[in-house]
Design a protein around this motif. Structure first.
Motif, PDB file in Angstrom:
ATOM      1  N   TRP A 158       0.824  -1.204   0.000  1.00  0.00           N
ATOM      2  CA  TRP A 158       0.000   0.000   0.000  1.00  0.00           C
ATOM      3  C   TRP A 158       0.860   1.257   0.000  1.00  0.00           C
ATOM      4  O   TRP A 158       0.546   2.232   0.665  1.00  0.00           O
ATOM      5  CB  TRP A 158      -0.932  -0.006   1.216  1.00  0.00           C
ATOM      6  N   ALA A 159       1.970   1.208  -0.715  1.00  0.00           N
ATOM      7  CA  ALA A 159       2.756   2.434  -0.878  1.00  0.00           C
ATOM      8  C   ALA A 159       1.913   3.501  -1.544  1.00  0.00           C
ATOM      9  O   ALA A 159       2.084   4.692  -1.290  1.00  0.00           O
ATOM     10  CB  ALA A 159       4.003   2.141  -1.706  1.00  0.00           C
ATOM     11  N   VAL A 160       0.971   3.082  -2.383  1.00  0.00           N
ATOM     12  CA  VAL A 160       0.048   3.992  -3.049  1.00  0.00           C
ATOM     13  C   VAL A 160      -1.303   3.882  -2.351  1.00  0.00           C
ATOM     14  O   VAL A 160      -1.791   2.771  -2.118  1.00  0.00           O
ATOM     15  CB  VAL A 160      -0.095   3.637  -4.538  1.00  0.00           C
ATOM     16  N   PRO A 161      -1.934   5.001  -2.005  1.00  0.00           N
ATOM     17  CA  PRO A 161      -3.230   4.941  -1.331  1.00  0.00           C
ATOM     18  C   PRO A 161      -4.255   4.163  -2.156  1.00  0.00           C
ATOM     19  O   PRO A 161      -4.283   4.273  -3.387  1.00  0.00           O
ATOM     20  CB  PRO A 161      -3.629   6.419  -1.211  1.00  0.00           C
ATOM     21  N   PRO A 162      -5.114   3.364  -1.507  1.00  0.00           N
ATOM     22  CA  PRO A 162      -6.049   2.507  -2.242  1.00  0.00           C
ATOM     23  C   PRO A 162      -7.001   3.266  -3.137  1.00  0.00           C
ATOM     24  O   PRO A 162      -7.344   2.814  -4.227  1.00  0.00           O
ATOM     25  CB  PRO A 162      -6.799   1.761  -1.128  1.00  0.00           C
ATOM     26  N   GLU A 163      -7.428   4.464  -2.692  1.00  0.00           N
ATOM     27  CA  GLU A 163      -8.374   5.223  -3.518  1.00  0.00           C
ATOM     28  C   GLU A 163      -7.720   5.708  -4.812  1.00  0.00           C
ATOM     29  O   GLU A 163      -8.399   5.894  -5.827  1.00  0.00           O
ATOM     30  CB  GLU A 163      -8.949   6.401  -2.736  1.00  0.00           C
ATOM     31  N   VAL A 164      -6.406   5.895  -4.791  1.00  0.00           N
ATOM     32  CA  VAL A 164      -5.680   6.295  -6.004  1.00  0.00           C
ATOM     33  C   VAL A 164      -5.613   5.133  -6.986  1.00  0.00           C
ATOM     34  O   VAL A 164      -5.839   5.292  -8.190  1.00  0.00           O
ATOM     35  CB  VAL A 164      -4.267   6.782  -5.642  1.00  0.00           C
ATOM     36  N   VAL A 165      -5.310   3.944  -6.480  1.00  0.00           N
ATOM     37  CA  VAL A 165      -5.273   2.753  -7.331  1.00  0.00           C
ATOM     38  C   VAL A 165      -6.649   2.478  -7.920  1.00  0.00           C
ATOM     39  O   VAL A 165      -6.790   2.169  -9.106  1.00  0.00           O
ATOM     40  CB  VAL A 165      -4.773   1.535  -6.525  1.00  0.00           C
ATOM     41  N   ASP A 166      -7.687   2.601  -7.096  1.00  0.00           N
ATOM     42  CA  ASP A 166      -9.053   2.379  -7.581  1.00  0.00           C
ATOM     43  C   ASP A 166      -9.390   3.349  -8.712  1.00  0.00           C
ATOM     44  O   ASP A 166     -10.026   2.973  -9.701  1.00  0.00           O
ATOM     45  CB  ASP A 166     -10.053   2.554  -6.442  1.00  0.00           C
ATOM     46  N   ARG A 167      -8.964   4.589  -8.538  1.00  0.00           N
ATOM     47  CA  ARG A 167      -9.234   5.604  -9.564  1.00  0.00           C
ATOM     48  C   ARG A 167      -8.524   5.245 -10.868  1.00  0.00           C
ATOM     49  O   ARG A 167      -9.106   5.318 -11.951  1.00  0.00           O
ATOM     50  CB  ARG A 167      -8.753   6.962  -9.067  1.00  0.00           C
ATOM     51  N   GLY A 168      -7.263   4.820 -10.771  1.00  0.00           N
ATOM     52  CA  GLY A 168      -6.504   4.480 -11.970  1.00  0.00           C
ATOM     53  C   GLY A 168      -7.078   3.282 -12.706  1.00  0.00           C
ATOM     54  O   GLY A 168      -7.068   3.229 -13.936  1.00  0.00           O
ATOM     55  N   TRP A 169      -7.592   2.301 -11.958  1.00  0.00           N
ATOM     56  CA  TRP A 169      -8.101   1.071 -12.561  1.00  0.00           C
ATOM     57  C   TRP A 169      -9.603   1.122 -12.834  1.00  0.00           C
ATOM     58  O   TRP A 169     -10.193   0.122 -13.284  1.00  0.00           O
ATOM     59  CB  TRP A 169      -7.790  -0.117 -11.656  1.00  0.00           C
ATOM     60  N   ALA A 170     -10.260   2.242 -12.576  1.00  0.00           N
ATOM     61  CA  ALA A 170     -11.719   2.316 -12.668  1.00  0.00           C
ATOM     62  C   ALA A 170     -12.231   1.941 -14.060  1.00  0.00           C
ATOM     63  O   ALA A 170     -13.211   1.196 -14.193  1.00  0.00           O
ATOM     64  CB  ALA A 170     -12.203   3.719 -12.288  1.00  0.00           C
ATOM     65  N   ALA A 171     -11.579   2.453 -15.110  1.00  0.00           N
ATOM     66  CA  ALA A 171     -12.044   2.170 -16.471  1.00  0.00           C
ATOM     67  C   ALA A 171     -11.899   0.690 -16.801  1.00  0.00           C
ATOM     68  O   ALA A 171     -12.811   0.079 -17.390  1.00  0.00           O
ATOM     69  CB  ALA A 171     -11.270   3.021 -17.481  1.00  0.00           C
ATOM     70  N   ASP A 226       0.371  16.302 -12.231  1.00  0.00           N
ATOM     71  CA  ASP A 226      -0.577  15.835 -11.216  1.00  0.00           C
ATOM     72  C   ASP A 226      -1.564  14.819 -11.782  1.00  0.00           C
ATOM     73  O   ASP A 226      -2.104  13.997 -11.029  1.00  0.00           O
ATOM     74  CB  ASP A 226      -1.349  17.023 -10.634  1.00  0.00           C
ATOM     75  N   ILE A 227      -1.819  14.857 -13.088  1.00  0.00           N
ATOM     76  CA  ILE A 227      -2.727  13.887 -13.710  1.00  0.00           C
ATOM     77  C   ILE A 227      -2.013  12.563 -13.971  1.00  0.00           C
ATOM     78  O   ILE A 227      -2.550  11.488 -13.699  1.00  0.00           O
ATOM     79  CB  ILE A 227      -3.299  14.464 -15.020  1.00  0.00           C
ATOM     80  N   ILE A 228      -0.789  12.628 -14.468  1.00  0.00           N
ATOM     81  CA  ILE A 228      -0.082  11.401 -14.849  1.00  0.00           C
ATOM     82  C   ILE A 228       0.477  10.663 -13.640  1.00  0.00           C
ATOM     83  O   ILE A 228       0.528   9.425 -13.620  1.00  0.00           O
ATOM     84  CB  ILE A 228       1.038  11.721 -15.858  1.00  0.00           C
ATOM     85  N   ALA A 229       0.885  11.381 -12.589  1.00  0.00           N
ATOM     86  CA  ALA A 229       1.511  10.740 -11.426  1.00  0.00           C
ATOM     87  C   ALA A 229       0.653   9.627 -10.824  1.00  0.00           C
ATOM     88  O   ALA A 229       1.156   8.524 -10.576  1.00  0.00           O
ATOM     89  CB  ALA A 229       1.866  11.789 -10.376  1.00  0.00           C
ATOM     90  N   PRO A 230      -0.651   9.834 -10.562  1.00  0.00           N
ATOM     91  CA  PRO A 230      -1.444   8.725 -10.021  1.00  0.00           C
ATOM     92  C   PRO A 230      -1.638   7.589 -11.010  1.00  0.00           C
ATOM     93  O   PRO A 230      -1.784   6.427 -10.604  1.00  0.00           O
ATOM     94  CB  PRO A 230      -2.786   9.382  -9.663  1.00  0.00           C
ATOM     95  N   LEU A 231      -1.626   7.885 -12.301  1.00  0.00           N
ATOM     96  CA  LEU A 231      -1.709   6.815 -13.295  1.00  0.00           C
ATOM     97  C   LEU A 231      -0.427   5.990 -13.288  1.00  0.00           C
ATOM     98  O   LEU A 231      -0.463   4.761 -13.436  1.00  0.00           O
ATOM     99  CB  LEU A 231      -1.948   7.413 -14.680  1.00  0.00           C
TER     100      LEU A 231
END
Length: 516
Positions: free
Chosen positions: A20-33, A217-222
């Motif tokens: 969980w180095a990356v917050p779960p809500e960020v991962v969920d957002r990236g994988w949503a599509a 800021d857009i690409i970093a969470p992706l």
């Protein structure tokens, strides 16, 4: 009691360390599509289906087995198409069906292999694609006596099983994609995420130093959600722009611009770089799509600068039209069960051996209709574009001098070829179609592509197409590297998927461990 508490706490600890180095809500957002597309919003279902797709891709790119005779036919077919020798192409097609000659090919996964051959039972008793990866291809040609010599009416279709995918999920995935591309993951910018977020921002900046802070800021969470994929992309080039933010507006201006960088790429794929540099000034083109509501998007591609771009205005995951230089916020939506007409405007410039050919005012009519169970898209090019030819062949011979030794001017040869293509096919011109169908019986969904056009077969067209294809089509060394790049892209996605699965499982385990 103490051990029970510790064992229950362990999954939560894992979520705050490597997994969980990356917050779960960020991962969920990236994988949503991806989750919406393949799992209808269910992460567990999506993970299982994406693993199945990854296994299929490994079979296709790593272990494809051709029927020997089919392999020979396919190789000869491509050789004739590359040289645009339509008479030879027509003659080599093995089956006769009325006035048509044709070739049928079927493909399906068989264990760890992907088998391709002439037997329809390869994909099932009925020879109809059903399971994920099933493919049925039909290529047809018919000879026509034309005023300018022999014409050939060409038709092709491909049906492909896409598994349990549903059309509403396809629509939802498109919306989620636009949302994350223009807004990123706002939670990644929270104060308690700054340390982790900055690590990924630094990677984005190293890849694409020209980006503004809003783009980073857009690409970093992706990147945080798909680290293997973005590491692979960083070997190929950089992104120069993503979005223009005006916080006073209820929309975002998407302005994606990317560039392939040969110096960076040649360390990993030198033969692909050589092929791209050989193309040099070959092509520059633009594409613009509009409907009665206004302009929807524009796109450009330039082989000299190796740059491409895409521009649109986005609000709540949907494209907004532009009319009279104004973004139409209350544009009428495209409803289901209603045909919707678009117009595609295209222009291009091709430079081959010093001869520059401009094609302007090419317009295609496009009709789209969506239903609850699928969608149809048909494009038609039936108007001949404007043609201009200029330049010096081989750098010293003007095109006017070449015209003296040819029976027809170069631009006249090109215009005749385009006129046959755009006015032939019984007046229908060049047709392209695509259809997504959900099975009503519970079987897998199916994606179908079709095309039809009439081609002029003569000596000068063959020479011209041969020169174009010699520049466009990669040689064996470049082809092998392209296949390797595709395979490595698939493996990078599979690695990211495995990490997403680990994170999803760990979160579920942590949630279950704290239940009373």
């Amino acid at each position: 009691m103490k051990m029970t508490f510790i064992s229950g706490l362990l999954p939560s600890l894992l979520l705050t360390t490597a997994a969980w180095a990356v917050p779960p809500e960020v991962v969920d957002r990236g994988w949503a599509a991806s989750v919406e597309l393949t799992g209808e919003g269910d992460p567990d279902l999506a993970i299982a289906r994406m693993h199945e797709m990854a296994d299929l891709n490994r079979a296709v790119f790593g272990s494809m087995a051709f029927h020997q005779q089919t392999q020979s036919f396919v190789d000869e077919m491509w050789d004739n198409l590359e040289s645009f020798n339509l008479s030879h192409f027509y003659a080599m097609l093995p089956e006769q069906s009325g006035d048509w000659r044709q070739l049928r090919v079927y493909g399906a996964r068989a264990g760890n292999q992907y088998v391709v051959g002439p037997d329809p039972k390869t994909i099932g008793p009925e020879g109809v694609p059903d399971s994920l990866g099933d493919v049925s291809v039909l290529v047809q040609a018919k000879k026509i006596d034309g005023k300018l010599g022999d014409h050939y009416l060409m038709r092709g279709s491909m049906e492909m099983g896409v598994g349990d995918m549903r059309w509403p999920s396809v629509q939802g995935a498109a919306i989620e994609t636009f949302r994350v591309v223009v807004d990123g993951a706002p939670s990644f910018k929270a104060q308690d995420n700054q340390s982790v977020a900055q690590q990924y921002r630094d990677q984005v900046i190293r890849m694409s130093p020209k980006l503004g802070s809003e783009d980073v800021d857009i690409i970093a969470p992706l990147w945080a959600s798909f680290p293997a994929m973005w590491t692979l992309l960083s070997r190929l080039g950089s992104i120069e722009d993503v979005v223009y933010h005006d916080l006073n507006k209820p929309y975002r201006q998407l302005n994606i611009a990317f560039v392939i960088e040969p110096e960076r790429m040649k360390a990993f794929y030198p033969n692909i770089v050589g092929h791209l540099q050989n193309m040099n000034r070959l092509f520059r083109g633009s594409f613009r799509l509009e409907d009665e509501r206004g302009e929807l998007f524009t796109a450009e591609l330039d082989s000299r600068t190796l740059r491409g771009s895409f521009q649109a205005f986005i609000a709540d995951g949907r494209i907004l039209p532009i009319k009279g230089n104004q973004v139409v916020l209350d544009a009428e939506p495209i409803d289901d069960n209603k045909p919707w007409n678009f117009t595609a405007h295209m222009s291009s410039t091709m430079t081959i051996l010093g001869v520059v050919t401009h094609l302007d005012n090419a317009k295609a009519r496009v009709q789209f209709m969506s239903t609850e169970e699928g969608a149809k898209l048909v494009g038609q090019l039936s108007d001949v574009p404007d043609v201009r030819v200029q330049g010096n062949a081989l750098g010293f011979m003007p095109t006017s001098m070449i015209d003296v030794v040819l029976p027809k001017d170069i631009d006249e040869i090109i215009e005749e070829f385009l006129a046959v293509a755009c006015k032939g096919n019984e007046g229908k011109g060049i047709l392209l179609g695509a259809q997504f169908e959900q099975s009503k019986t519970g079987a897998g969904s199916k994606l179908t592509f079709k095309t039809a056009f009439e081609g002029l077969d003569n000596f000068f067209v063959r020479i011209g197409m041969g020169i174009v294809n010699d520049r466009v089509l990669p040689d064996k060394s470049a082809s092998d590297e392209i296949n390797r790049l595709i395979f490595e892209t698939q493996e990078a996605f599979a690695a990211d998927l495995k990490e997403f699965e680990t994170i999803t499982s760990s979160r579920k385990l942590a949630a279950n461990s704290i239940k009373p």
